[in-house]
Design a protein around this motif. Structure first.
Motif: not given
Length: 221
Positions: A61, A59, A220, A63, A157, A155
């Motif tokens: 995230k 997982n 996100l 940018q 994930e 953005h």
């Protein structure tokens, strides 16, 4: 389960990121979409380790603004509803050896073969769609829908499962997914878009000697 919080270095074809938004040259004024860069993207510096002979989740995230897997599935279903059965079979046959996964239609339209690399102009993609049997009206519908989704990119994930059961060594730190990016243009304006494949490899870009990853690209909020 592996969650990534470390500094992530992202390299996409034609684009390198340290967390900034995508900047892409905007082409001529015609309605349609282009591909400024397509190919294998890499994510390094990820904080995960999958032991040998095991499965685990990654997982991460990132940018980067991108469309979600659900967005891409929506667009793929729209395209499939318009293509003839024989053309769908032809595209699947031509793209089955590619690692572009759920981006196969898009690479097919942007490089006329689905190999997962290269770039294409607005005219190139329109000609490719027309040669696939799509009418001008259908192409306009696809472009308008793509524009709507590009307007609402977030953005994202990466929520992926890594299957390392076939390998006797652990994998960590890096991830490889195909990506395609460009601009989509309608009478409402021009928007940038980016798609990330929902399948790839962990540890190395060599799909024959690296564990596969598969999952979803999630926005996100």
């Amino acid at each position: 389960m592996a969650h990534s919080h470390a500094h992530i270095d992202i390299q996409f074809p034609g684009f390198q990121s340290t967390g900034q938004n995508i900047q892409i040259y905007v082409g001529p004024s015609e309605e349609g979409f282009n591909c400024e860069a397509g190919g294998l993207g890499s994510f390094t510096g990820l904080d995960y380790t999958i032991p040998a002979h095991s499965k685990g989740t990654i997982n991460t995230k990132i940018q980067v603004m991108a469309m979600s897997s659900d967005d891409i599935e929506h667009m793929n279903q729209l395209i499939e509803s318009m293509l003839s059965a024989s053309k769908k079979d032809e595209i699947k046959e031509q793209t089955k050896t590619s690692a572009s996964a759920n981006l196969s239609y898009w690479f097919f339209f942007t490089d006329d073969g689905g190999s997962g690399s290269g770039s294409a102009s607005y005219e190139d993609t329109r000609n490719s769609m027309k040669s696939s049997g799509l009418t001008d009206e259908q192409i306009t519908t696809i472009i308008n829908e793509l524009f709507k989704l590009a307007e609402n990119m977030n953005h994202v994930e990466l929520n992926l499962e890594c299957d390392n059961t076939a390998f006797d060594y652990c994998v960590s730190g890096s991830l490889y997914l195909y990506t395609i990016a460009g601009t989509v243009k309608t009478s409402k304006g021009t928007k940038q878009y980016r798609m990330l494949a929902d399948q790839g490899t962990a540890g190395s870009p060599d799909k024959d000697n690296s564990p596969p990853v598969k999952g979803k690209i999630i926005p996100l909020k």
